[in-house]
Design an enzyme around this catalytic site. Structure first.
Site, PDB file in Angstrom:
ATOM      1  N   ASP A  77       0.843  -1.179   0.000  1.00  0.00           N
ATOM      2  CA  ASP A  77       0.000   0.000   0.000  1.00  0.00           C
ATOM      3  C   ASP A  77       0.887   1.240   0.000  1.00  0.00           C
ATOM      4  O   ASP A  77       2.098   1.138   0.193  1.00  0.00           O
ATOM      5  CB  ASP A  77      -1.006   0.010   1.163  1.00  0.00           C
TER       6      ASP A  77
ATOM      7  N   TYR B 283       2.927   4.776   0.813  1.00  0.00           N
ATOM      8  CA  TYR B 283       3.549   5.348   2.011  1.00  0.00           C
ATOM      9  C   TYR B 283       2.486   6.133   2.774  1.00  0.00           C
ATOM     10  O   TYR B 283       1.627   6.791   2.179  1.00  0.00           O
ATOM     11  CB  TYR B 283       4.676   6.296   1.618  1.00  0.00           C
TER      12      TYR B 283
ATOM     13  N   PHE C 249       6.842   2.441  -4.187  1.00  0.00           N
ATOM     14  CA  PHE C 249       8.200   2.683  -3.700  1.00  0.00           C
ATOM     15  C   PHE C 249       8.720   4.094  -3.982  1.00  0.00           C
ATOM     16  O   PHE C 249       9.743   4.490  -3.443  1.00  0.00           O
ATOM     17  CB  PHE C 249       9.194   1.646  -4.259  1.00  0.00           C
TER      18      PHE C 249
ATOM     19  N   HIS D 126      11.209  -8.789   0.888  1.00  0.00           N
ATOM     20  CA  HIS D 126      10.940  -7.352   0.748  1.00  0.00           C
ATOM     21  C   HIS D 126      12.216  -6.553   1.004  1.00  0.00           C
ATOM     22  O   HIS D 126      13.051  -6.949   1.814  1.00  0.00           O
ATOM     23  CB  HIS D 126       9.852  -6.945   1.747  1.00  0.00           C
TER      24      HIS D 126
END
Length: 229
Positions: free
Chosen positions: A67, A69, A80, A192
């Site tokens: 989801d 930031y 990102f 991740h």
């Protein structure tokens, strides 16, 4: 969100889900949250930025985020990515570290990934909104149906595409990709890039060079991973 707000190249694939109950419920949920005075990221006009900047026929690589930031000024519709002038978040810093080790590119001074998006990299979060300061707060509200349809639209083409799936949430989409696959696709998986997990295999995964080598084997153009200064 209306049909006209969906970028034209994506419209045929995504229009049908707009009429579904989960998407209607999502629209009501977002209106209620804003009416209650809650801050929602990213701003309404940028939530489909990934689809706007990367037309469906142009997609050659998909990088899935979870989801957006949830801090002020960070999210702007690309997974990102942050706008110029916003400090590079820790996960993105690890992405840049891997890029430097893999491709020998210097670490960028900013975290704005728009040039990747314009160059064929679909930077898609699986959930497109979040409440300020509340990570994961809009999961399970209906966005997943919409973004799954976008993933399926990419996968059902005959165009070669590499999927970079980082972390358990993104890796959970691998069955969807395989099920809908109609052409040559490459799935690369790793932990991740978060500081909590990057050292478990993300750093050293060499996904940037692997994706480019595979694209070239398919007679497709490689991605220019350099970011403008």
């Amino acid at each position: 969100m209306t049909s006209s707000s969906i970028p034209e190249t994506w419209r045929a694939a995504l229009e049908p889900v707009l009429a579904s109950r989960p998407l209607r419920t999502l629209g009501g949920f977002l209106k209620a949250e804003e009416a209650a005075g809650k801050t929602i990221y990213p701003p309404a006009g940028t939530r489909l930025a990934a689809l706007e900047l990367t037309p469906l026929p142009a997609v050659r690589v998909v990088i899935l985020g979870q989801d957006p930031y949830h801090g002020p000024g960070q999210a702007h519709g690309l997974s990102f990515s942050v706008r110029p002038g916003v400090p590079v978040p820790p996960s993105l810093l690890n992405i840049f570290k891997e890029q430097e080790a893999d491709l020998g590119l210097p670490r960028p001074a900013h975290g704005h990934l728009e040039s990747w998006a314009r160059g064929g990299v679909l930077l898609l979060n699986t959930v497109l909104t979040v409440e300020a300061g509340q990570a994961g707060s809009h999961q399970g509200k209906g966005w997943e149906l919409f973004t799954d349809a976008a993933i399926r639209a990419v996968t059902e083409r005959s165009t070669p595409c590499a999927y970079l799936l980082w972390g358990s949430h993104a890796r959970a989409k691998a069955p969807l990709i395989r099920e809908a696959s109609a052409g040559p696709h490459l799935i690369l998986e790793a932990p991740h890039p978060s500081p909590l997990s990057a050292h478990r295999g993300f750093l050293g995964c060499r996904h940037f060079s692997k994706a480019n080598a595979w694209l070239e084997e398919q007679d497709a153009a490689a991605i220019d991973w350099r970011l403008p200064a």
